[in-house]
Every structure is written in C-alpha cells, then in structure tokens.
Design an enzyme around this catalytic site. Sequence first.
Site: not given
Length: 713
Positions: A502, A505
């Site tokens: 994550e 991202h």
Amino acid sequence: MRQNLRNAVIAASIACTALTVQAQTSKGRTAQIVSNSLMKQSTLPFNAPDFSRIKENDYLPAIRAAIAEQRAEIKKITDNKQKPTFVNTILAYERSGKNLERVSNIYYALVSADKTPAIEKAQGEIVPLMTDFENEIKFNQKFFQRVKYVYDHEYTKLTGEDKKLLEVVYKSFTHAGALLPKEKMARMQEINKELAKLQQEFGDMLPKAGNEATVWVNDVKELSGLSEAGIAQCKKDAESRGGKAPYCIVITNTTQQPILASLDNRQLRERVYNASIHRTDGTGAYNTFPIIVKIARLRAEKAQLMGKKNYASYSLENTMAKNTDNVYAFLRQLIAAYKPKAEAQTKSIEEYARKTEGNDFHLQPYDRFYYSAKMKKDQYSFSDDEVKPYFNLDSVLVNGIFYAAHRVYGLNFRERKDIPTYNKDMKVFDVLDADGKQLALFYCDYFRRPTKRGGAWMSAFLKQSLDRNQKPLIYNVCNFAKAPEGQPTLLTWDETQTMFHEFGHALHGMLSHCKYNTLSGTAVSRDFVEMPSQFNESFASIPEVFNHYARHYKTNEPMPDALREKMLGSLNFLSAYALGENLAATCLDMAWHCLSSSEVPTAEQASAFEKKVLSEIGLLDSQIPPRYSTSYFNHIWGGGYAAGYYSYLWSEVLAVNIADYFETHGALTRKVGDDFRQKILSRGNTRDLMEIFSDFTGLKAPDTKALLKARGM
C-alpha cells in the site's frame, strides 16, 4: 485492492477554485452553511481536512453546494461566445469543481473506512446526486461540442501535458457515450443511475454480511493451536462485537482465512471456512446474487449501446492490455505453467497429512492452510509464531517502509500531532524531500473496526497538481487486528508485505510531479496502477532493509540469521496456491464481463455459472478456490476493477521486471531510485504507459517468464 480513487467518479474531480457559497434565500439554510466547516477553506496546512470540525451531517449540504458551484462554472464555459480553445474550454474545465472533489473525496474516504449509520444514510442521497451530475456533464451536448471542437482543431498543435489532458478529457466524454444518438444517450444515463444504486447496495451489504458471518466460540479449548496473543485477539473481537460468546473469529474479505493455518480443531476450521464461502450466497442472512446479476446485465447493455461485444471489450479500451484476446492469452500462459505445479503440491500436502491422520484421510479446503503450515515448519524448522514477534507494526513502518523510501528516494518522515484525523488510531506524517522541502502529508489507518470495509487500499484527500499549487494528501488503510492496550501490534509476513504494497501506491501519489490534477499520481490504467505497489513489496525482503525493521519487540534484537534465512527461503513454499486463487478470481471476473445481456444467468444460476466457468478454463479445484468468490467479489461489483482484476497479475509482471532492474543496478542506490522516480513515479498519466515502462527498463515488452521465476515456478 488497493489504490482507490474510484469515488471521485465525476469529471468534477478535475478542478481548481475556492468554494464560494452562494447567497441563500432561507435564513435557516444560510445558518447551516455558515456552520458547515466543509464549505469553508481549511486553515490546516496544505488544505488538509479538519476532522475536528467536520460533522456527519455536513456532507450532504456541502456536496449540494459544490455541485451547484461547478454547474455554474460549466455554464460559464458553455455560454462563452468566443471560439472554443484549449484555454477557455479544456483548461477552464480542468479548473472547475475543485471543491466538489475535495468534499466528495473526504466523504468517500469515510464510506470505505468508517461508515457509521449517519454516513451510510447520507450515501443514499449523495450517490444519486453525484451520478446525476456526472450524467449532466458527460451528456451536455453544448459543452461536449466545445470539447470536440478543441480536439478536432488543436490536438495536433499541442504538446506535453496540454496535449495529454485534451486527449484524456475528450476520451472521457466519448467513452461515456457523448457521441451516441439521443435515445441511446438517454438510456445510458438511466443505466448509470441504476448501476450506481446497485453498486452502493452491494457495498452496503458486504461488511454487514462479514459481521454476520462471525464465528462464535464458547470454549477456549476449541481455539487450540492459537498463540496466547491470538486467543486474546479472539476475546477482544468478541467483546467489540456484542459478546454473543466469550470468543469469536472475524471473517476477513478473502475466501481462505489466515487463522485456518493455526486451528487444531477440524470442526471449527470447517465452520470458519463455510462461514467465509457462504457469507453472501443466500444460505445465510445475506444474498448478493440478485444484485450481481442486475449489475452484470446493465454493464452488458451499456457495452452494447457503445457498439461493443461485451463489457470487458468496452472496459479494456484504455488499458495496456487493450482487448480480451490479449488478457486471455496472458492468463492461459500462466494457467498452463501453474496446473501441474498445483496438482503436485496438493498431492504432497495430502500425503503429508496422512502420515498423522491415516491413509483414509481426504484433504479438504479448510485443511490446506493447516497442513501446509505444518509442512513448512517441518521443512524449514520455524513457524509463523516464531517470526511474528519480529514484525512490530511500528517498526515495519518506521524502520522498514520509511527507511527504504529514505535510502531509495531520499525521503524523510516526521510525525505530526496537529493534524486531526477521523479515527484516534490514525497517524499523520510530513513527507520531506532530500532537500527538506515538503512533498506531501501521509495518513495511515491500519486497524480493523466494524465500520470499515475489508481489505487494504490507498487513496487521496487531495491529489498533487502544479497548476493548483496543491500538495498531495495521501492515505493508506488496512485491516490489521489491533493488539490490546499497551501491547505492540505484531504482524504476519503477509501483513508486512501488505503495508509495503500500500505504501508503494502512496509513493505513486506522493512523488507525483504533474501539471494537471486529472493526470497526476495514480490516474493511470488499472493494469499499470498496481505496478508501483507490487514493486515496493520487493524492498521488504532485501536483507539490509529487513534487518533494519525485523527486530524483536521486547529486546530490539534483529531476527537471527538462521531464522531469517529459513523464513525468506520459504516464501515460495507451495507457491501455486497464491497464483491459483488469483487466476481463478481473474477468470471469474472476465467471464461475467464477457457475457451479453441475454447470457447473464439468473441469481439462482449464478453459483452454477461460477463452477462452469472455472471448469471450462481448468481452474475448478476445491483445494484452490478463487481468492474472491462471485458473491463477495467487491473489487468487481462494488469497486472499480470490473473486467480489470487481471491487472494484479499483469502489473506484477511489470513489477518483477522493474525489481530485476533494481537488483542488477543496485536496489538501494539513489541513482536508480531517482531514475525510477523521475521516469515513472512522478509522471502520472502524462505519457504512454508502455513507453515509460520501456524507457526505464529498456525492455520493449514485459517479460512474463520473470513472474513464474519470481514465484518459484
């Protein structure tokens, strides 16, 4: 699931003006506006949301006001008597609706991460409002004719981001149906409204179904196999969910449940597995199939209106894959290599189990994780419980994720206590460049709660834009079980990788350096957007990074070399499972979205359709079920991955190719990191994605063989 800017669903998201609340005739209405903090510019750094002031009943009036504001901005563009130009039409559009994006981004963040009853109630009015306004813009023929005029007359003359912005804006209109005849345009608008409503219904039902599927346990003896911390977590989860029994097991969003690797009690394992696979198929309190088949039919009809064979063909137009033939060719290549490995691994697990359970023992799907874990422990002489004390969430974040980002990109992170958040467990960090300049704010929300949907994702309260002079406000959300008060939260290796994923991202959003909001950060196709995140996972196992964060939470001693080598050496142990569950889910997604409207099965036939699809492509295997079964596949029915779940595997190929390049040229070398940042992470959607991939790697096309090699196959 990660990256999720899907909720800024309207072109209203591409904007830049300050909110000016128009005069109200009603004194009561005026008072409401004055007291609504969402309708005022934030006084916090970088226009950060002031959650200390925002009330749950602020969202609906703020969104209404912001829609009215952008409506007036669009009218000003269409009423312009001058010849349409890039500046007075495209750029003016890009700079409209800034506040609608700001307010809706905040609201939709809470819809996913903290959906209280009040937030859910507001959603019933907000979703139709947003859908109607999207239709209003995309089917405004007076406005579109101006956009088309600029595209027809200036596209070949423009360069750089101006040219790309014009292309993206024009295609967003044509892809929505702006070139359709009037009667088809009207039907398209109706479909959009119906789909928005159905997707909301699906999204509302899923977390409720997950909570309903909770497995309650009366006797602690049934939890044999769990560590003391694991049992304590079951007790804590039971208390937070009403205490129907002393302990409970919470169902996570995937089909297989990680806890099955530890539970000795076979009957309890079966209960947990069945609770997972039947959570939304109608055998319990919830049934999503009626919603799903309606969504599938409407999507198929939408594609037909656009002159496409099916929704997958329509959806893939603006991706790297381009069409369904390319996607299926990619998948079949992986399936061919995967099947023999999967069959051999399943056989080996059953044979291992029979050593202790007897020759008449037949391995069931709820047994697989349990005996795989035992095999792994026997072969590598360690268990997950042995390594977990070394993966303290705080150390993974600061000494792992932040450390790697510092080494590779020169970034520094400083926690802030003055930025309000929507939940007390969240943290906020300044993100500073090597020269000390502020790049972004980074929010992290890591712990699960009943108001949060399952999974993990990244999004933004605001995206980066030079044109707006806006720094990105990026957040990561996960669903880790929070340790009891005063104790550290310890992660599994999979959870550790999820944090790295994550944050990949997040880097894509934070390191963006684009002129226009529409093109910045993660505004790329689905089959590219997962690449930075999957690539960032590779830093988790680089020895220098690993040794820096994998330290015992009590002693701060690094993981012993022998244990580290065993753990890292086991990463591809029985690796066919992870690939198989992904392939099965991907093929389900493609199958549903390759149907015409008349071919979509009924709700009663949906389960049989799933089995038929998997059988025909060679993936019907009770031992390796889809990562998400049709009835709880949120990525495709509630999220933005319809006909796009293949992108996880597609972009993993890109990620492995890039990781190979880093390994060859120096994985923690600033020169390589800066090159990757400049050529890929900072570029958003400003260039052709295959070109920027090739520009960095030197490869003319992705090397799919590298994926199988990386997975030990």
